[in-house]
Design an enzyme around this catalytic site. Structure first.
Site, PDB file in Angstrom:
ATOM      1  N   ASN A 122      -9.470  63.247 -29.218  1.00 32.85           N
ATOM      2  CA  ASN A 122      -8.687  62.092 -29.657  1.00 32.85           C
ATOM      3  C   ASN A 122      -9.621  61.228 -30.504  1.00 32.85           C
ATOM      4  O   ASN A 122     -10.484  60.543 -29.973  1.00 32.85           O
ATOM      5  CB  ASN A 122      -8.185  61.333 -28.411  1.00 32.85           C
ATOM      6  CG  ASN A 122      -7.483  60.042 -28.764  1.00 32.85           C
ATOM      7  OD1 ASN A 122      -7.138  59.801 -29.918  1.00 32.85           O
ATOM      8  ND2 ASN A 122      -7.262  59.210 -27.744  1.00 32.85           N
ATOM      9  N   TRP A 123      -9.448  61.312 -31.816  1.00 35.71           N
ATOM     10  CA  TRP A 123     -10.354  60.574 -32.709  1.00 35.71           C
ATOM     11  C   TRP A 123     -10.094  59.074 -32.691  1.00 35.71           C
ATOM     12  O   TRP A 123     -10.891  58.296 -33.210  1.00 35.71           O
ATOM     13  CB  TRP A 123     -10.198  61.082 -34.147  1.00 35.71           C
ATOM     14  CG  TRP A 123     -10.768  62.438 -34.400  1.00 35.71           C
ATOM     15  CD1 TRP A 123     -11.600  63.152 -33.575  1.00 35.71           C
ATOM     16  CD2 TRP A 123     -10.562  63.244 -35.562  1.00 35.71           C
ATOM     17  NE1 TRP A 123     -11.917  64.356 -34.167  1.00 35.71           N
ATOM     18  CE2 TRP A 123     -11.301  64.433 -35.385  1.00 35.71           C
ATOM     19  CE3 TRP A 123      -9.829  63.083 -36.737  1.00 35.71           C
ATOM     20  CZ2 TRP A 123     -11.323  65.443 -36.349  1.00 35.71           C
ATOM     21  CZ3 TRP A 123      -9.856  64.094 -37.694  1.00 35.71           C
ATOM     22  CH2 TRP A 123     -10.595  65.263 -37.489  1.00 35.71           C
ATOM     23  N   LYS A 124      -8.931  58.671 -32.186  1.00 31.44           N
ATOM     24  CA  LYS A 124      -8.547  57.246 -32.183  1.00 31.44           C
ATOM     25  C   LYS A 124      -8.600  56.706 -33.615  1.00 31.44           C
ATOM     26  O   LYS A 124      -8.244  57.415 -34.547  1.00 31.44           O
ATOM     27  CB  LYS A 124      -9.433  56.459 -31.218  1.00 31.44           C
ATOM     28  CG  LYS A 124      -9.495  57.126 -29.831  1.00 31.44           C
ATOM     29  CD  LYS A 124     -10.151  56.304 -28.774  1.00 31.44           C
ATOM     30  CE  LYS A 124     -10.128  57.069 -27.452  1.00 31.44           C
ATOM     31  NZ  LYS A 124     -10.668  56.330 -26.338  1.00 31.44           N
ATOM     32  N   HIS A 171      -0.962  56.534 -24.404  1.00 28.23           N
ATOM     33  CA  HIS A 171      -2.401  56.420 -24.134  1.00 28.23           C
ATOM     34  C   HIS A 171      -2.692  55.045 -23.532  1.00 28.23           C
ATOM     35  O   HIS A 171      -2.046  54.057 -23.884  1.00 28.23           O
ATOM     36  CB  HIS A 171      -3.193  56.621 -25.435  1.00 28.23           C
ATOM     37  CG  HIS A 171      -4.666  56.695 -25.200  1.00 28.23           C
ATOM     38  ND1 HIS A 171      -5.439  55.579 -25.078  1.00 28.23           N
ATOM     39  CD2 HIS A 171      -5.479  57.763 -25.027  1.00 28.23           C
ATOM     40  CE1 HIS A 171      -6.691  55.959 -24.839  1.00 28.23           C
ATOM     41  NE2 HIS A 171      -6.739  57.278 -24.808  1.00 28.23           N
ATOM     42  N   GLU A 194      -4.867  52.924 -24.153  1.00 26.47           N
ATOM     43  CA  GLU A 194      -5.099  51.857 -25.157  1.00 26.47           C
ATOM     44  C   GLU A 194      -3.775  51.348 -25.717  1.00 26.47           C
ATOM     45  O   GLU A 194      -3.639  50.168 -26.046  1.00 26.47           O
ATOM     46  CB  GLU A 194      -6.025  52.394 -26.261  1.00 26.47           C
ATOM     47  CG  GLU A 194      -7.465  52.455 -25.765  1.00 26.47           C
ATOM     48  CD  GLU A 194      -8.305  53.570 -26.351  1.00 26.47           C
ATOM     49  OE1 GLU A 194      -7.944  54.119 -27.401  1.00 26.47           O
ATOM     50  OE2 GLU A 194      -9.336  53.902 -25.725  1.00 26.47           O
ATOM     51  N   GLU A 197      -5.763  59.829 -17.228  1.00 27.49           N
ATOM     52  CA  GLU A 197      -6.956  59.138 -17.718  1.00 27.49           C
ATOM     53  C   GLU A 197      -7.141  57.799 -17.014  1.00 27.49           C
ATOM     54  O   GLU A 197      -6.558  56.796 -17.424  1.00 27.49           O
ATOM     55  CB  GLU A 197      -6.808  58.876 -19.222  1.00 27.49           C
ATOM     56  CG  GLU A 197      -6.611  60.118 -20.039  1.00 27.49           C
ATOM     57  CD  GLU A 197      -7.026  59.905 -21.488  1.00 27.49           C
ATOM     58  OE1 GLU A 197      -7.933  60.595 -21.937  1.00 27.49           O
ATOM     59  OE2 GLU A 197      -6.464  59.011 -22.137  1.00 27.49           O
ATOM     60  N   GLY A 250     -14.095  55.600 -22.204  1.00 27.85           N
ATOM     61  CA  GLY A 250     -15.111  54.962 -23.035  1.00 27.85           C
ATOM     62  C   GLY A 250     -16.222  54.282 -22.253  1.00 27.85           C
ATOM     63  O   GLY A 250     -17.063  53.603 -22.837  1.00 27.85           O
ATOM     64  N   SER A 272     -14.404  59.738 -20.501  1.00 27.93           N
ATOM     65  CA  SER A 272     -15.850  59.988 -20.514  1.00 27.93           C
ATOM     66  C   SER A 272     -16.244  61.441 -20.277  1.00 27.93           C
ATOM     67  O   SER A 272     -17.290  61.723 -19.685  1.00 27.93           O
ATOM     68  CB  SER A 272     -16.570  59.069 -19.508  1.00 27.93           C
ATOM     69  OG  SER A 272     -16.415  57.714 -19.907  1.00 27.93           O
ATOM     70  N   GLY A 326     -12.466  61.459 -26.097  1.00 31.10           N
ATOM     71  CA  GLY A 326     -12.632  60.494 -27.178  1.00 31.10           C
ATOM     72  C   GLY A 326     -14.026  60.572 -27.776  1.00 31.10           C
ATOM     73  O   GLY A 326     -14.351  61.481 -28.561  1.00 31.10           O
TER      74      GLY A 326
HETATM   75  P1  PGA Z   1     -13.440  58.777 -23.939  1.00 36.39           P
HETATM   76  O1  PGA Z   1     -11.884  58.583 -24.311  1.00 36.39           O
HETATM   77  O2  PGA Z   1     -13.683  60.266 -23.884  1.00 36.39           O
HETATM   78  O3  PGA Z   1     -14.181  58.094 -25.040  1.00 36.39           O
HETATM   79  O4  PGA Z   1     -13.650  58.148 -22.612  1.00 36.39           O
HETATM   80  C1  PGA Z   1     -10.906  59.396 -23.748  1.00 36.39           C
HETATM   81  C2  PGA Z   1      -9.554  58.993 -24.264  1.00 36.39           C
HETATM   82  O5  PGA Z   1      -9.322  57.799 -24.471  1.00 36.39           O
HETATM   83  O6  PGA Z   1      -8.672  59.855 -24.501  1.00 36.39           O
END
Ligand code: PGA
Length: 258
Positions: free
Chosen positions: A10-12, A96, A98, A168, A174, A214, A235
């Protein structure tokens, strides 16, 4: 029951157009050596067309990070699931953490988006978050079960073949602090049991459920070896194509132990 594991980056809101294409070119050949693993890259809407083009004739699948729940109309700034599907995109992340936290997406919106994705031939990767980890075990269980039920309202048994769930825990995203593999396995088992209660055991057994938060090459194998964990949503670490390749390789190795 064989479930093909997924490694999804997931590049966000990262990657310039040239970086997106270079990434796909770097990863394509290496990930093709592991056909038992499904490699998926999710990028911003504005990158999707060039990602689809760059991934043509590779084994990499492309995903969007969000869509709206209507096909068309006066919804300035939103993205139609129909347009995304017509670009040749196969997957879309829905709900997600976020999106839930920064953009106030509710369980109801997540459900509407999942249904819209399915209606338009996109496979939704429905993200379930977890914010009550430190509270009682009951609250923790109730939270997860409830999110599964709300997200899958009105989804048919047939449509469940196109659904992927991703668990998640918010604190793990993150933060560098992935959930322990055993705890993740417990939670994913509970998610699968909930799906079994809602549909039937066969639907639950076929469903792919990912862990995210993570994940990196150092911890991915222990996570993906767990019985109910069918891959990872990644991510930060997967911003680097070499890590993405390594994660696909680890998914292949973990699958052999199941
Ligand atoms: P992360 O993000 O691997 O940076 O913790 C995962 C995600 O938000 O899908």
């Amino acid at each position: 029951m064989e479930r093909r594991p997924i490694v999804m980056a997931n590049w966000k809101m990262n990657k310039q157009p040239n970086e997106a294409i270079a990434y796909i070119q770097t990863a394509a050949k290496a990930v093709a050596s592991y056909p038992d693993v499904e490699p998926i890259l999710a990028g911003q809407d504005v990158l999707l067309q060039s990602m689809v083009d760059a991934a043509e004739d590779t084994t990499i699948e492309i995903g969007a990070e969000n869509v709206y729940w209507k096909e068309e109309g006066a919804y300035t700034g939103e993205t139609s699931p129909k347009v995304v599907a017509n670009l040749g995109v196969q997957y879309v992340i829905i709900g997600h953490s976020e999106r839930r936290n920064y953009f106030r997406e509710t369980d109801e919106m997540v459900n509407l988006k999942a249904l819209a994705a399915l209606r338009n031939g996109l496979k939704p990767i429905i993200a379930l978050d977890e914010t009550v980890q430190t509270e009682s075990n009951n609250a923790h269980m109730h939270w997860i079960v409830n999110q599964v039920i709300e997200a899958l309202k009105g989804v048919s048994k047939d449509q469940m073949q196109s659904v992927v769930l991703a668990y998640e825990p918010t604190q793990a995203i993150g933060s560098g602090m992935a959930m322990g593999p055993e705890q993740a396995q417990k939670d994913l088992y509970m998610i699968r049991e909930t799906v079994s209660d809602m549909f039937d055991a066969k639907v639950a057994e076929q469903l792919r459920i990912l862990y995210g938060g993570s994940v990196k090459p150092e911890n991915a194998y222990a996570i993906m070896r767990q019985r109910d964990i069918d891959g990872v949503l990644v991510g930060n670490s997967a911003l680097d194509p070499d890590n993405f390749i390594e994660l696909v390789k680890l998914a292949h190795q973990a699958k052999k132990t199941k």
